[in-house]
Design an enzyme around this catalytic site. Structure first.
Site, mmCIF file in Angstrom:
data_model
loop_
_atom_site.group_PDB
_atom_site.id
_atom_site.type_symbol
_atom_site.label_atom_id
_atom_site.label_comp_id
_atom_site.label_asym_id
_atom_site.label_seq_id
_atom_site.Cartn_x
_atom_site.Cartn_y
_atom_site.Cartn_z
ATOM 1 N N ASN A 44 0.847 -1.187 0.000
ATOM 2 C CA ASN A 44 0.000 0.000 0.000
ATOM 3 C C ASN A 44 0.895 1.254 0.000
ATOM 4 O O ASN A 44 1.603 1.528 0.965
ATOM 5 C CB ASN A 44 -0.895 -0.050 1.248
ATOM 6 C CG ASN A 44 -1.837 1.130 1.342
ATOM 7 O OD1 ASN A 44 -1.458 2.260 1.074
ATOM 8 N ND2 ASN A 44 -3.062 0.865 1.731
ATOM 9 N N LYS A 80 0.299 3.919 2.834
ATOM 10 C CA LYS A 80 0.880 3.474 4.107
ATOM 11 C C LYS A 80 2.387 3.623 4.105
ATOM 12 O O LYS A 80 2.991 4.073 5.077
ATOM 13 C CB LYS A 80 0.620 1.968 4.255
ATOM 14 C CG LYS A 80 -0.479 1.560 5.132
ATOM 15 C CD LYS A 80 -0.323 0.041 5.276
ATOM 16 C CE LYS A 80 -1.563 -0.611 5.716
ATOM 17 N NZ LYS A 80 -1.396 -2.060 5.875
ATOM 18 N N ASP A 87 -0.905 -3.953 10.029
ATOM 19 C CA ASP A 87 -2.259 -4.326 9.622
ATOM 20 C C ASP A 87 -3.194 -3.322 10.281
ATOM 21 O O ASP A 87 -3.094 -3.059 11.484
ATOM 22 C CB ASP A 87 -2.626 -5.750 10.017
ATOM 23 C CG ASP A 87 -3.828 -6.221 9.209
ATOM 24 O OD1 ASP A 87 -3.751 -6.222 7.971
ATOM 25 O OD2 ASP A 87 -4.875 -6.553 9.801
ATOM 26 N N LYS A 108 -1.266 14.409 10.131
ATOM 27 C CA LYS A 108 -1.805 13.044 10.281
ATOM 28 C C LYS A 108 -0.817 12.172 11.053
ATOM 29 O O LYS A 108 -1.194 11.370 11.900
ATOM 30 C CB LYS A 108 -2.122 12.432 8.909
ATOM 31 C CG LYS A 108 -2.750 11.041 9.038
ATOM 32 C CD LYS A 108 -3.143 10.377 7.736
ATOM 33 C CE LYS A 108 -3.617 8.955 8.004
ATOM 34 N NZ LYS A 108 -3.836 8.151 6.792
ATOM 35 N N ARG A 152 -1.725 4.930 13.155
ATOM 36 C CA ARG A 152 -0.393 4.450 12.717
ATOM 37 C C ARG A 152 0.698 5.202 13.477
ATOM 38 O O ARG A 152 1.685 4.612 13.908
ATOM 39 C CB ARG A 152 -0.283 4.677 11.201
ATOM 40 C CG ARG A 152 0.955 4.102 10.549
ATOM 41 C CD ARG A 152 0.774 3.938 9.053
ATOM 42 N NE ARG A 152 -0.279 2.997 8.745
ATOM 43 C CZ ARG A 152 -1.492 3.338 8.294
ATOM 44 N NH1 ARG A 152 -1.778 4.606 8.026
ATOM 45 N NH2 ARG A 152 -2.413 2.425 8.089
HETATM 46 P P1 ITT Z 1 -0.745 -4.158 2.929
HETATM 47 O O1 ITT Z 1 -1.475 -5.348 3.515
HETATM 48 O O2 ITT Z 1 0.072 -4.503 1.722
HETATM 49 O O3 ITT Z 1 0.015 -3.378 3.956
HETATM 50 P P2 ITT Z 1 -3.432 -3.127 2.623
HETATM 51 O O4 ITT Z 1 -4.015 -1.875 2.067
HETATM 52 O O5 ITT Z 1 -4.035 -4.433 2.145
HETATM 53 O O6 ITT Z 1 -1.849 -3.116 2.367
HETATM 54 P P3 ITT Z 1 -4.432 -3.692 5.254
HETATM 55 O O7 ITT Z 1 -4.709 -5.118 4.945
HETATM 56 O O8 ITT Z 1 -3.825 -3.365 6.587
HETATM 57 O O9 ITT Z 1 -3.470 -3.043 4.185
HETATM 58 O O10 ITT Z 1 -5.792 -2.894 5.050
HETATM 59 C C1 ITT Z 1 -5.959 -1.673 5.612
HETATM 60 C C2 ITT Z 1 -7.059 -0.931 4.887
HETATM 61 O O11 ITT Z 1 -7.705 -0.095 5.860
HETATM 62 C C3 ITT Z 1 -6.457 -0.011 3.841
HETATM 63 O O12 ITT Z 1 -6.430 -0.601 2.554
HETATM 64 C C4 ITT Z 1 -7.399 1.204 3.910
HETATM 65 O O13 ITT Z 1 -8.537 0.977 3.122
HETATM 66 C C5 ITT Z 1 -7.814 1.208 5.386
HETATM 67 N N1 ITT Z 1 -6.896 2.065 6.163
HETATM 68 C C6 ITT Z 1 -5.905 1.683 7.023
HETATM 69 N N2 ITT Z 1 -5.256 2.742 7.521
HETATM 70 C C7 ITT Z 1 -5.831 3.823 6.958
HETATM 71 C C8 ITT Z 1 -5.592 5.202 7.056
HETATM 72 O O14 ITT Z 1 -4.596 5.705 7.777
HETATM 73 N N3 ITT Z 1 -6.389 6.021 6.366
HETATM 74 C C9 ITT Z 1 -7.392 5.550 5.605
HETATM 75 N N4 ITT Z 1 -7.667 4.260 5.426
HETATM 76 C C10 ITT Z 1 -6.893 3.392 6.106
#
Ligand code: ITT
Length: 195
Positions: free
Chosen positions: A9, A12, A69, A173, A179
């Protein structure tokens, strides 16, 4: 020391690299380490999934690896989308698709309270593990506001600042987010571990 960040991501990754900057340690992404593995995130908790992501990428690169996560937990939806936040509107859905689904599920919501959760896990090749969890409380707006950040940021409103996370710049943020809190604690634990 070099640390690999186990995430695909991009939003992130930008936040995590900045949060780890003051450690003075080289931080590279799993792409930069040429690790192209899809980790199946089938855990029931953020903790299980962050450990699994860190473990599988660490095994592939044999370097200390950190995984995050995270997700959005909405009171009215009994904690959903939770660990399914990334796939809430299907496997390849855009951030807009996810937000639209969320807003339609919340059309008649009696409460709009929600929180973001982040579980960070740093694993070392010798099996040592450092974990930390952070939460950020807010409410879900009826419409998007702001263009910064990623994911559900445009509808996550924080009363104290009268702004959504998408109306904040990265610096702001990264002071208040789920995070930011998780990584701040993780960095403290890492400093103790390295002493
Ligand atoms: P990785 O597993 O490769 O790290 P991912 O996007 O699949 O990437 P997650 O499984 O942890 O990551 O899913 C987290 C989701 O939650 C992410 O895709 C966003 O839609 C949401 N999310 C998490 N943190 C966020 C943030 O700071 N702001 C907005 N949305 C967030």
């Amino acid at each position: 020391m070099k640390i690999v960040v186990a995430t695909k991501n991009k939003g992130k990754l930008v936040e995590i690299k900045k949060l780890l900057l003051d450690l003075g340690i080289e931080v590279i992404s799993q792409d930069e380490a040429n690790i192209n593995i899809e980790v199946l995130e089938d855990g029931k908790t953020f903790e299980e999934n962050s450990y699994k992501k860190a473990y599988e990428i660490m095994k592939a690169c044999n370097l200390p690896t950190i995984a995050d996560d995270s997700g959005l937990c909405v009171d009215f939806l009994n904690g959903a989308p939770g660990v399914y936040s990334a796939r809430y509107a299907g496997e390849n859905a855009s951030d807009d698709d996810k937000i639209n689904k969320l807003l339609s599920e919340m059309k008649n919501a009696s409460s709009r309270a929600a929180k973001f959760v982040c579980c960070a896990c740093l694993l070392f090749p010798n099996g040592d593990k450092i974990e930390a969890r952070g939460e950020c409380f807010g409410e879900i707006l009826n419409e998007k506001k702001g263009t910064s950040g990623f994911g559900y940021d445009p509808v996550f409103y924080i009363n104290e600042f009268s702004k959504t996370l998408a109306q904040m710049d990265l610096e702001q943020k990264n002071k208040i987010s789920h995070r930011a809190k998780a990584f701040l604690m993780l960095k403290e634990k890492l400093k103790q571990y390295l002493n």
